[in-house]
Structures are given as structure tokens and as C-alpha cells.
Design an enzyme around this catalytic site. Sequence first.
Site, PDB file in Angstrom:
ATOM      1  N   ASN A 110     -85.376   0.406 -50.236  1.00 34.10           N
ATOM      2  CA  ASN A 110     -86.670   0.446 -49.538  1.00 34.10           C
ATOM      3  C   ASN A 110     -87.777   0.028 -50.499  1.00 34.10           C
ATOM      4  O   ASN A 110     -88.668  -0.741 -50.144  1.00 34.10           O
ATOM      5  CB  ASN A 110     -86.968   1.855 -49.008  1.00 34.10           C
ATOM      6  CG  ASN A 110     -85.916   2.354 -48.065  1.00 34.10           C
ATOM      7  OD1 ASN A 110     -85.084   1.579 -47.598  1.00 34.10           O
ATOM      8  ND2 ASN A 110     -85.924   3.638 -47.774  1.00 34.10           N
ATOM      9  N   ASP A 111     -87.696   0.533 -51.706  1.00 32.31           N
ATOM     10  CA  ASP A 111     -88.684   0.152 -52.712  1.00 32.31           C
ATOM     11  C   ASP A 111     -88.276  -1.103 -53.472  1.00 32.31           C
ATOM     12  O   ASP A 111     -89.114  -1.951 -53.762  1.00 32.31           O
ATOM     13  CB  ASP A 111     -88.920   1.307 -53.697  1.00 32.31           C
ATOM     14  CG  ASP A 111     -89.895   2.331 -53.142  1.00 32.31           C
ATOM     15  OD1 ASP A 111     -90.877   1.916 -52.504  1.00 32.31           O
ATOM     16  OD2 ASP A 111     -89.667   3.531 -53.325  1.00 32.31           O
ATOM     17  N   ARG A 123     -82.538  14.225 -55.264  1.00 31.68           N
ATOM     18  CA  ARG A 123     -83.522  13.418 -55.995  1.00 31.68           C
ATOM     19  C   ARG A 123     -84.661  14.323 -56.425  1.00 31.68           C
ATOM     20  O   ARG A 123     -85.196  15.068 -55.601  1.00 31.68           O
ATOM     21  CB  ARG A 123     -84.056  12.314 -55.078  1.00 31.68           C
ATOM     22  CG  ARG A 123     -85.226  11.574 -55.676  1.00 31.68           C
ATOM     23  CD  ARG A 123     -85.607  10.377 -54.860  1.00 31.68           C
ATOM     24  NE  ARG A 123     -86.422  10.726 -53.712  1.00 31.68           N
ATOM     25  CZ  ARG A 123     -86.854   9.813 -52.844  1.00 31.68           C
ATOM     26  NH1 ARG A 123     -86.530   8.552 -52.991  1.00 31.68           N
ATOM     27  NH2 ARG A 123     -87.597  10.176 -51.833  1.00 31.68           N
ATOM     28  N   ARG A 125     -94.190  -2.537 -48.400  1.00 29.56           N
ATOM     29  CA  ARG A 125     -93.299  -2.196 -47.289  1.00 29.56           C
ATOM     30  C   ARG A 125     -94.018  -1.667 -46.062  1.00 29.56           C
ATOM     31  O   ARG A 125     -93.436  -1.524 -44.994  1.00 29.56           O
ATOM     32  CB  ARG A 125     -92.204  -1.225 -47.769  1.00 29.56           C
ATOM     33  CG  ARG A 125     -92.614   0.206 -48.011  1.00 29.56           C
ATOM     34  CD  ARG A 125     -91.555   0.953 -48.819  1.00 29.56           C
ATOM     35  NE  ARG A 125     -91.129   2.198 -48.205  1.00 29.56           N
ATOM     36  CZ  ARG A 125     -90.427   3.148 -48.824  1.00 29.56           C
ATOM     37  NH1 ARG A 125     -90.038   2.992 -50.074  1.00 29.56           N
ATOM     38  NH2 ARG A 125     -90.073   4.246 -48.212  1.00 29.56           N
ATOM     39  N   HIS A 147     -90.902  12.914 -34.657  1.00 27.00           N
ATOM     40  CA  HIS A 147     -90.129  14.068 -34.200  1.00 27.00           C
ATOM     41  C   HIS A 147     -89.432  13.798 -32.886  1.00 27.00           C
ATOM     42  O   HIS A 147     -88.295  14.197 -32.670  1.00 27.00           O
ATOM     43  CB  HIS A 147     -91.038  15.279 -34.005  1.00 27.00           C
ATOM     44  CG  HIS A 147     -91.186  16.085 -35.245  1.00 27.00           C
ATOM     45  ND1 HIS A 147     -90.122  16.322 -36.068  1.00 27.00           N
ATOM     46  CD2 HIS A 147     -92.249  16.691 -35.805  1.00 27.00           C
ATOM     47  CE1 HIS A 147     -90.532  17.049 -37.087  1.00 27.00           C
ATOM     48  NE2 HIS A 147     -91.830  17.275 -36.949  1.00 27.00           N
ATOM     49  N   CYS A 196     -79.053   4.204 -51.267  1.00 29.18           N
ATOM     50  CA  CYS A 196     -79.612   5.168 -50.322  1.00 29.18           C
ATOM     51  C   CYS A 196     -80.815   4.601 -49.581  1.00 29.18           C
ATOM     52  O   CYS A 196     -81.475   5.311 -48.840  1.00 29.18           O
ATOM     53  CB  CYS A 196     -79.963   6.471 -51.020  1.00 29.18           C
ATOM     54  SG  CYS A 196     -81.119   6.260 -52.368  1.00 29.18           S
ATOM     55  N   ARG A 219     -84.161  14.119 -50.136  1.00 33.68           N
ATOM     56  CA  ARG A 219     -85.559  13.854 -50.515  1.00 33.68           C
ATOM     57  C   ARG A 219     -86.276  15.200 -50.646  1.00 33.68           C
ATOM     58  O   ARG A 219     -86.707  15.766 -49.642  1.00 33.68           O
ATOM     59  CB  ARG A 219     -86.249  13.012 -49.441  1.00 33.68           C
ATOM     60  CG  ARG A 219     -85.799  11.554 -49.373  1.00 33.68           C
ATOM     61  CD  ARG A 219     -86.616  10.827 -48.291  1.00 33.68           C
ATOM     62  NE  ARG A 219     -86.516   9.395 -48.412  1.00 33.68           N
ATOM     63  CZ  ARG A 219     -85.746   8.630 -47.634  1.00 33.68           C
ATOM     64  NH1 ARG A 219     -85.003   9.177 -46.703  1.00 33.68           N
ATOM     65  NH2 ARG A 219     -85.723   7.315 -47.802  1.00 33.68           N
ATOM     66  N   GLU A 236     -84.790   1.304 -58.130  1.00 33.49           N
ATOM     67  CA  GLU A 236     -85.713   0.802 -57.111  1.00 33.49           C
ATOM     68  C   GLU A 236     -86.816  -0.041 -57.736  1.00 33.49           C
ATOM     69  O   GLU A 236     -87.719  -0.494 -57.055  1.00 33.49           O
ATOM     70  CB  GLU A 236     -86.273   1.952 -56.254  1.00 33.49           C
ATOM     71  CG  GLU A 236     -86.711   3.173 -57.022  1.00 33.49           C
ATOM     72  CD  GLU A 236     -87.027   4.379 -56.131  1.00 33.49           C
ATOM     73  OE1 GLU A 236     -87.162   4.237 -54.914  1.00 33.49           O
ATOM     74  OE2 GLU A 236     -87.151   5.482 -56.689  1.00 33.49           O
TER      75      GLU A 236
HETATM   76  C1  PEP Z   1     -85.841   3.807 -51.465  1.00 37.40           C
HETATM   77  O1  PEP Z   1     -86.856   3.470 -52.058  1.00 37.40           O
HETATM   78  O2  PEP Z   1     -84.960   3.007 -51.083  1.00 37.40           O
HETATM   79  C2  PEP Z   1     -85.607   5.226 -51.126  1.00 37.40           C
HETATM   80  C3  PEP Z   1     -84.459   5.626 -50.610  1.00 37.40           C
HETATM   81  O3  PEP Z   1     -86.602   6.104 -51.350  1.00 37.40           O
HETATM   82  P1  PEP Z   1     -87.894   6.312 -50.414  1.00 37.40           P
HETATM   83  O4  PEP Z   1     -87.638   5.599 -49.115  1.00 37.40           O
HETATM   84  O5  PEP Z   1     -88.026   7.783 -50.278  1.00 37.40           O
HETATM   85  O6  PEP Z   1     -88.964   5.676 -51.236  1.00 37.40           O
HETATM   86 MG    MG Z   2     -88.141   4.873 -53.061  1.00 35.53          MG
END
Ligand code: PEP
Ligand code: MG
Length: 571
Positions: A454-455, A332, A465, A189, A502, A296, A431
Site C-alpha cells: 500500500n505504501d 506491527r 495513495r 462499518h 500484507c 495493525r 514499504e
Molecule cells: C502497507 O503499507 O502496505 C500496509 C499494509 O500498511 P498500511 O496500509 O497500514 O499503511
Molecule cells: Mg504502510
Amino acid sequence: MSSLSGIAASSGIAIAKVYKLAAPDLSFEKTTVEDTDTEIERLNQALAISKQELEKIKENAKRTLGDEHAEIFSAHLLVLSDPEMINPIQDKIKSEKVNAEVALDETATMFINMFKAMDNEYMRERAADIQDVTKRVMSHLLKVTFPDPALIDEEVVIVAEDLTPSDTAQLNKQFVKGFTTNIGGRTSHSAIMARSLEIPAVVGTKTITSDASKDQLIIVDGIEGKVILDPTDEEVAAYKQKQADFELQKKEWAKLKDEPTLSSDQVHVELAANIGTPEDVVGVLENGGEGVGLYRTEFLYMGKSELPTEDEQFDAYKSVLEQMGDKPVVVRTLDIGGDKELNYLDLPKEMNPFLGFRAIRLCLERTDIFRTQLRALLRASVYGNLKIMFPMIATLSEFREAKAILLDEKANLTKEGVKVSDSIEIGIMVEIPSTAVIAKQFAKEVDFFSIGTNDLIQYTMAADRMNERVSYLYQPYHPAILNLVNNVIEAAHAEGKWAGMCGEMAGDSIAIPILLGLGLDEFSMSATSILPARTQIRDLSKKELASYKDQLLAMGTAEEVEAFVKEKTNQ
Ligand code: PEP
Ligand code: MG
């Protein structure tokens, strides 16, 4: 002079004297109480005063930070009136005959540990909220004064273990030039608020509170994530120049707020933002976002004791769509389970939650939850430009099943006489490597792809991760990732569909030229990254970058890729 590095949480340079925001001494003894009713009354009094204070801070935050951030204090106030939190404290006093301090501390610690154990960074940061509220109540039980940063009346840089949301809300921008903390991440935050206040900040320095002393000169470099104590005259001069350059740069960025994102050879790409709540939309528009590329929705489900109702969800989706007007909003569907727990859902503990029962896997089993969300989305669809995407799709049959449920709910609503938009695009997040590999087959059925790097990176590299020990393998520029990304973009284009991204990679200045060259259509990132990205893209020739494609895809290592991009784009 000495320097420390941390996480660049909010850009800009601050040069001022150290102001240490020390935590009050909240130590206490465990005692046995006989008159538990009086003890509970003492607790209730402390809760009541804390509530009054938080109401005041909330009003203050509304004025200085806007409604969006003042909502954090509504969350704090909710903690104070949440029976799930308060009843166990009162029960503990009654059944164990302990003093209120012990009951409060033990109950709060239990909740804090529960949140901290979650693999989701956002949820871990929520533990800080409970901690913040608990400290305030504790200070009233112990009758010790709580620090009040609102009293600062000279130019300072705040140095603290961590800044609580209530600390941050009291900061007066006129005097507080920056801050730096021992702990925290980019989504804490304090970091979010620092960005919104545009106060330079470096968090996670680990040791700044012991390294810095009161009134010492300090430089906070929120661009590079560096903190310098006792700088030399030359350093001060150099940073003053950097500060001036940054201000100039911000003015330059702001000029592009209402401009389309065009490469130097006039190709348009869309720069969208990732959001977690309807309140985040203000920041998206202020930063010239051309859409929301990832909403999200799981935050609607978190931090409460039961599932959100259809109407509650409808209000949130409608609000986002209306605020964005005709700009696209990609929502999503629920990505919960596994790492992102919901205590009220009673999901089984799993050895490998990232590979487990989550997101679409859970929604296809708990269709009651899924259908409620889809109905809320479909009802909201007439208020803007809605696109729906499913997370964690690994097989075509999952997509088909999810889409069938969506269409079924659409038919139900139409039968009930509820208006639903006829132009909702239905896409998926890419992902999971299996989906990236057969993107061609998916592209025939989906309306769009949004690549969740990210995934995707963690699954492709088999590197968790969240695990620092394998973070060296978490390589966005690895040629394996680039080949998968390219596969998805080519597959989409072959079917006349669009491909976005994303994951965090979409806002990365080394990745941006690569992705532009590969033909990515939409880049979705944190709102404050949009204007720097737009500025960068205006200097990049898509045609030139596209000509490097084969060379990049054939490289052997991420290091080679990075060096090549840096050289070609003068970074
Ligand atoms: C991702 O996996 O890239 C993603 C955007 O979703 P999250 O970070 O919420 O898993
Ligand atoms: Mg993800």
C-alpha cells in the site's frame, strides 16, 4: 432498466424490491436560551434516551452479529459519555446561550471534520460513528422518529445515503436481501458488517437514492460492484443463475477452510489475515486463516483521549495470541503520525505527512511510547506464536536501534522475573523503496520481511495513495513494483528467511499468480479474501508461474503484465 456502478463491499447477488431508508428531517432553528440549566437538562435527557436505545441495539447486535460487532455500539455509548465530547456541548449552551441543537451540531461537526481530515481511511470512517450518534441524539431533541429497519417484514433491498452501524445491526437477514448506498468504502462499518452478515452490498454508487424509487425491482451485484434498476426478465434470469453459481462457489470455498494452501504442484504457501482488533480473530478463523500476517496495533491508540496503558495493550495482544493458538501472529508496532493523527499526542502539522514524522520514526524519538508497547508485546509473547515487525523502516540503523530497544526491554523483563518467549521472530515491513533495494543487506539481520505494498507503491511511483487525480499511477502490477518485490523475496531466501506481503496486493487475483511465481511465502489479506485465494492457488502451478518470472520482470508496462497474467491463468 438502468445500471450504476459502485464499490463491491460484500459479495453475493440480491434481487428484491427497493426499500428506501430515508433519513429523518433533523433541521432546526438557532435560538437564544436564557435558562441554560433547563436547556442542558434537555440535552442530558436526549443523551440518556439515546443511551438506553443504543444499549438495546447493542444487545440485538450481539444476538444477530456476535460480540465483535456489538462492540461498535460500545464505542457509540462511549461517545455519549465522553467528557471530551459532552462537556464542550454543555459549555457552548452555557457560554453562548444557544439551544442544545446548535451546541450539539456545532460540536459534533467540529469532531467529524477533524476525523474526516485524516488521511487514514479507517479514521475517516470513524467520523461516521460520531455522525450516527449525533443524529440519534438530535432526533430526541427534536422529537422526530428515527427510522427503524427492524420493522421490515418483506423481502427488500435497502437503498440509503449510507447505512449507519445501528441501521445495519437491526437488519433482519430473512427479509433484507442486500443493500446499496450513495457513499462509503470497503472499510466503512456498513461494509464490514455486510460482509460479516453475508448480505450482498454495493456502496459508493453516488446517486442510488435519487435513481431508485420505492418498490422498484433492483439487483445488487456485490461481486462486480453493480446495481441494476428495473431489470429485464432476461437480466433477472441471468442474475438468478449467477446467484445460484455464487452459492455453489461458496460451498466449494468452505470445503477448503481447514485445508492447507497448496498449489497444483503441491507447494505450500501461507494465507494469513490482516486484523485491527482482537475481535477480528473470529473472522480469521472462520475463513480458514493460517495466521495473522498484520495486526495493525494503531487502533488501540485511536478513538480515545490518552495512550493505552501497558496492561491494556497486554490484554489485547494476549487475546489475539491465545485465540490463534500456535498459528503465527505478526504484530506491527505502532504506525501512527503523519496521516494517522492522534489528537492527544499533539504532533506538528506537516506538508507531506506520508513522508514525515510517523511510525518507527516517531517511536524511536518517543521511546516512552515504544517501550510500553514492546513490554506489553513481550509479556504477551508466552501466550502464542508472536512475531514482531517494525513499520516504515528506511535504514538499517533504524532497524538496529528498534531491535536494541526491544532486546533491552526483554532483558528488563527477565530481570524483573517476567517470562518472555525465546523464539520471537523480529522482522520489518518493506514499504520504502530504499529498503526494498538493499533488501540483501537487511536480510542478514532481520528474521522476515512483510512487503507493505500500500505504501511501497505510492513511494515508488511518487503517487499519493489518497489522491484520486494521480490514482492512474498507483499501479500494483507495474514492473518497477514487481522488480522490488522480487528483490525482497530473493534476498530473504538467500539468507534462509521468509518473505510475506500484507498490502492489499496480496489478495488481488491478478497479483496472486505473479507473487506465487516469484516465490512469496506468506500472503496476508482481509479475512474474506482467504478462501477465494486458496481456491485460486490450488489451480495454479508454482513451477509454471516461476518460469514466467524473467519475462514478467523485463516487461515495460503494468498493462502488459496484466494482459499476460490474464492470458496464462484464464482470467
Ligand atoms: C502497507 O503499507 O502496505 C500496509 C499494509 O500498511 P498500511 O496500509 O497500514 O499503511
Ligand atoms: Mg504502510
